[in-house]
Design a protein around this motif. Structure first.
Motif, short mmCIF file in Angstrom:
data_model
loop_
_atom_site.label_atom_id
_atom_site.label_comp_id
_atom_site.label_asym_id
_atom_site.label_seq_id
_atom_site.Cartn_x
_atom_site.Cartn_y
_atom_site.Cartn_z
N GLN A 136 0.82 -1.20 0.00
CA GLN A 136 0.00 0.00 0.00
C GLN A 136 0.86 1.26 0.00
O GLN A 136 0.60 2.22 -0.74
N ILE A 137 1.91 1.23 0.82
CA ILE A 137 2.78 2.41 0.92
C ILE A 137 3.41 2.74 -0.43
O ILE A 137 3.39 3.88 -0.89
N PHE A 138 3.93 1.71 -1.09
CA PHE A 138 4.64 1.99 -2.34
C PHE A 138 3.68 2.35 -3.47
O PHE A 138 4.00 3.14 -4.34
N LYS A 139 2.48 1.78 -3.42
CA LYS A 139 1.49 2.19 -4.40
C LYS A 139 1.15 3.67 -4.23
O LYS A 139 1.00 4.40 -5.21
N ARG A 140 1.03 4.08 -2.97
CA ARG A 140 0.74 5.48 -2.68
C ARG A 140 1.87 6.38 -3.16
O ARG A 140 1.66 7.41 -3.79
N LEU A 141 3.12 5.94 -2.86
CA LEU A 141 4.28 6.75 -3.24
C LEU A 141 4.38 6.90 -4.75
O LEU A 141 4.85 7.91 -5.26
N ARG A 142 3.96 5.88 -5.48
CA ARG A 142 4.06 5.93 -6.93
C ARG A 142 3.18 7.03 -7.53
O ARG A 142 3.38 7.46 -8.66
N GLN A 143 2.17 7.50 -6.75
CA GLN A 143 1.36 8.62 -7.25
C GLN A 143 2.20 9.89 -7.33
O GLN A 143 2.02 10.72 -8.22
N ASP A 144 3.16 10.05 -6.39
CA ASP A 144 4.04 11.22 -6.41
C ASP A 144 5.29 10.98 -7.26
O ASP A 144 5.86 11.92 -7.81
N TYR A 145 5.72 9.73 -7.32
CA TYR A 145 6.94 9.38 -8.07
C TYR A 145 6.58 8.29 -9.09
O TYR A 145 6.78 7.10 -8.85
N PRO A 146 6.03 8.71 -10.24
CA PRO A 146 5.51 7.70 -11.18
C PRO A 146 6.59 6.75 -11.69
O PRO A 146 6.29 5.64 -12.12
N GLU A 147 7.85 7.16 -11.61
CA GLU A 147 8.91 6.29 -12.16
C GLU A 147 9.48 5.32 -11.11
O GLU A 147 10.43 4.59 -11.37
N LEU A 148 8.91 5.37 -9.92
CA LEU A 148 9.39 4.48 -8.86
C LEU A 148 9.06 3.03 -9.21
O LEU A 148 7.94 2.70 -9.55
N TYR A 149 10.08 2.17 -9.13
CA TYR A 149 9.91 0.75 -9.42
C TYR A 149 10.15 -0.02 -8.13
O TYR A 149 11.10 0.27 -7.42
N PHE A 150 9.27 -0.95 -7.82
CA PHE A 150 9.57 -1.77 -6.63
C PHE A 150 9.26 -3.24 -6.88
O PHE A 150 8.38 -3.59 -7.66
N LYS A 151 10.03 -4.09 -6.19
CA LYS A 151 9.86 -5.53 -6.34
C LYS A 151 9.89 -6.14 -4.94
O LYS A 151 10.75 -5.81 -4.12
N ILE A 152 8.93 -6.99 -4.67
CA ILE A 152 8.90 -7.66 -3.35
C ILE A 152 9.08 -9.15 -3.59
O ILE A 152 8.29 -9.78 -4.30
N GLU A 153 10.15 -9.72 -3.03
CA GLU A 153 10.40 -11.16 -3.18
C GLU A 153 10.27 -11.83 -1.83
O GLU A 153 10.72 -11.28 -0.82
N ASP A 154 9.68 -13.02 -1.82
CA ASP A 154 9.59 -13.69 -0.52
C ASP A 154 10.47 -14.94 -0.53
O ASP A 154 11.34 -15.10 -1.37
N GLN A 155 10.25 -15.78 0.49
CA GLN A 155 11.00 -17.04 0.61
C GLN A 155 12.46 -16.82 0.99
O GLN A 155 13.37 -17.42 0.40
N PHE A 156 12.68 -15.96 1.95
CA PHE A 156 14.04 -15.80 2.46
C PHE A 156 14.09 -16.12 3.95
O PHE A 156 13.08 -16.03 4.65
N THR A 157 15.26 -16.49 4.42
CA THR A 157 15.48 -16.74 5.85
C THR A 157 16.73 -15.98 6.26
O THR A 157 17.70 -15.90 5.49
N LYS A 158 16.65 -15.42 7.47
CA LYS A 158 17.82 -14.73 7.99
C LYS A 158 18.46 -15.61 9.06
O LYS A 158 17.76 -16.08 9.97
N VAL A 159 19.75 -15.86 8.93
CA VAL A 159 20.47 -16.67 9.91
C VAL A 159 21.47 -15.76 10.59
O VAL A 159 22.24 -15.07 9.92
N SER A 160 21.46 -15.76 11.94
CA SER A 160 22.35 -14.85 12.66
C SER A 160 23.17 -15.62 13.69
O SER A 160 22.67 -16.57 14.30
N VAL A 161 24.37 -15.18 13.86
CA VAL A 161 25.27 -15.75 14.87
C VAL A 161 25.47 -14.68 15.92
O VAL A 161 25.80 -13.54 15.59
N ILE A 162 25.25 -15.05 17.20
CA ILE A 162 25.23 -14.05 18.26
C ILE A 162 26.18 -14.43 19.40
O ILE A 162 26.26 -15.61 19.76
N GLY A 163 26.84 -13.46 19.96
CA GLY A 163 27.66 -13.72 21.14
C GLY A 163 28.26 -12.45 21.68
O GLY A 163 28.84 -11.66 20.93
N SER A 164 28.11 -12.24 22.99
CA SER A 164 28.64 -11.00 23.54
C SER A 164 30.16 -11.03 23.56
O SER A 164 30.82 -10.00 23.59
#
Lengths: 400, 400
Positions: free
Chosen positions: A317-345
């Motif tokens: 919704q946000i990017f659709k709205r923004l495209r009204q002000d910036y007609p040349e704005l291109y956006f792509k949303i891809e799913d199926q990702f996982t974030k793996v993090s290694v943690i330690g103080s």
């Protein structure tokens, strides 16, 4: 007199029988001379049932109305628990978020606690043995009912403990914190103690036991948090300041955050105003993004970031709205990702963690798309299909 | 701008579909330029479901806790209705009893409204088109949540109308007020208009459309009440001052109150203190008794009265307690009685009503046990098996 805040989550109070079991447990502790403040969530599936009704009315309910509706869930739990306690001759006082003086600011459904009325509790303990507070809810300066968003009941509990300067025990259906999710790596070890910083990284990176906002409050007010399994004898995990921890390891945990989406934005010209507009919109909708990469040059603007897929609809919704002000704005949303993090103080002091991680993934032929580092963590975005394998390999490499 | 308070009872909001229908109706009225305050009850069976949970914990729940629990029912209804209104682009504001400023005094479960914050409504109408108030609930001077007892949502609506000096429309699943319950006497006529006094007698005597406390408020503040059928075109009944009524009949209605019990008390010696103790106990438990007869002489005290059988358990407890102080106290509780009452504001001016009633019952061989009269009514206690026949005979006799 020893004072403690305890919190029981939705699955721990999912039925009247479970509530009675908790009442028995709390009665013993009250009789042992403790002053208890108990924070509870809505019973099991209550929230889902309320939302099902809402979605038979509309897909975009008014947020004020929705907050008003959802808070009835916890109000029912505190009533049942208080009835159970009073029935056991323990003087119990149930309080809604409003009655508990939990003042909030921000969106109705994602409010933040600004103030807690501590005098009220001192006053009530003159009469009552136990105070039962509805989690997840508060009120704003218009006297409107608000909710605290994801992990809201934990936030209520930790904020009360912070305000009252007492420890906080959080009970769920898992026992404490593991170096990695045992469903991914069965050899995972349970941690007896973990620092605020490590726990915050784990949470921010999706380990999900406790939200980072709760840990942040505990850290700021130096409140120890115990994470345990409801009504279990098994020892859980204490979250406390680094300084109290005897032993440091370079890496204490691996966090796996599934269901990530990856957003790519392009605009042929680089307008600083556009970037500003994007982040103002994200902030207004209180959408959390992480792992931001940005390239801006003569060929225009390129921005990419990751976020949880639960907010995919809003971001569209946000990017659709923004495209009204910036007609040349291109956006792509891809799913199926996982974030793996290694943690330690310990990572602050030690070198080589980063290169070990890189080598592990490269040796296993697991491609990674974005990398971010913090003082005590390193995160990688990989294809969802490789997520768990990457985590297991890292656990083995760091002997977790 | 025309301002009206409307109230919809539990069966009128028993499902999300019914709530949507009411939202459509209210939208039309708002678009026609009215300022509406809508009071709603809990959805259909919600209260029963909550009580079933409570009774799986205990038979004697703490009253404060129970009030806290029950009020979630109306809070859910106002949320759903407000979501529906906002979805129709009508600016709606839902308010709990607390938020609506409905101050109460007395028992948690049988509180009485002491004050309403009218300024709040004027202020909210600057922003909102419709204000939706949870019926049946308020708060006391300890900021505790309270409920208003039987007919509580009606009381909320009438009290708001009284405070805001506007008419009150009460919608249920029956159309208006009949001279007698049409289930008992199918030829019963619907009344277009009825005076406060007649309506109060009908209610006090069990006609049950509206509690006498609601009518009393309307009378004291001179607020007209309309009783109609939810979303129906059929004309209902207006309750208003006697003076506005063109035509007077000696008898306007017959009320039948089933499920009465009859209590007889004996004590060998007449202690004024005993009578005092009895009525203090009844008052403290807020038990309504009616038709009191008392004989006190050298042979001791004899007291009898009738009441609804719903409070039989409480009354048993009271007398058992009293027997600890007065071991010679004897009490008997008999059930299976019906009270039949003949009501009419014209009765003040006309004679012969009483004798007509006596003659009717005697001719039909229906024994009656106790008789009480008020300025505009006469009531008889008869055996439950004769109750409806007595009522029908009286309807015929008075051509209702």
């Amino acid at each position: 007199m020893k004072r403690t805040v305890l919190k029981f989550g939705g699955s721990s109070v999912a039925s009247i029988d479970k509530i009675k079991d908790i009442a028995n447990y709390l009665s013993r502790r009250v009789k042992d001379g403790e002053q208890l403040i108990v924070v509870v969530s809505a019973m099991g599936k209550t929230t889902d049932e309320l939302l099902a009704h809402v979605h038979s009315i509309t897909d975009s309910p008014n947020e004020q109305d929705l907050a008003m509706l959802l808070t009835t869930g916890e109000q029912q739990t505190i009533s049942y628990l208080s009835i159970s306690m009073n029935d056991r001759d323990i003087k119990a006082k149930p309080l809604t978020g409003f009655q508990a003086g939990i003042e909030t600011v921000g969106h109705h459904l994602k409010s933040k606690i600004s103030k807690v009325n501590t005098k009220l509790f001192d006053h009530l303990f003159l009469t009552y043995d136990i105070i039962i507070v509805a989690g997840f809810q508060g009120f704003n300066d218009e006297n409107e009912i608000t909710t605290l968003g994801r992990g809201g009941s934990d936030t209520t509990a930790v904020a009360l403990a912070a305000a009252l300067q007492c420890p906080c025990e959080i009970y769920t259906d898992v026992t404490g914190v593991y170096s990695i999710d045992p469903r991914i790596y069965p050899e995972a070890k349970r941690l007896k103690v973990v620092s605020y910083e490590e726990m915050m990284e784990m949470s921010a990176l999706g380990a999900g036991v406790l939200t980072s906002r709760s840990i942040e409050i505990a850290k700021n007010y130096n409140i120890p948090i115990y994470l345990g399994k409801t009504l279990s004898q098994e020892k859980g995990t204490w979250i406390m300041p680094t300084i109290e921890m005897l032993e440091k390891k370079a890496v204490t945990g691996v966090a796996v955050d599934k269901d990530m989406i990856h957003i790519t934005l392009n605009h042929p010209a680089y307008y600083p105003q556009l970037l500003d507009d994007i982040f103002i919109n994200l902030e207004q909708e209180e959408i959390n993004v992480d792992m931001i990469s940005q390239i801006a040059n003569n060929e225009g603007l390129q921005l990419s970031f990751t976020m949880k897929d639960t907010e995919e609809h809003q971001i569209q919704q946000i990017f659709k709205r923004l495209r009204q002000d910036y007609p040349e704005l291109y956006f792509k949303i891809e799913d199926q990702f996982t974030k793996v993090s290694v943690i330690g103080s310990g990572m602050r002091d030690m070198t080589g963690v980063a290169s070990k991680v890189f080598r592990t993934l490269i040796e296993a032929n697991i491609p990674f798309y974005q990398v971010t580092t913090s003082e005590i963590s390193i995160s990688y975005v990989v294809d969802a299909k490789y997520g768990e394998r990457a985590a297991r390999l890292l656990c083995e490499r760091f002997e977790l």
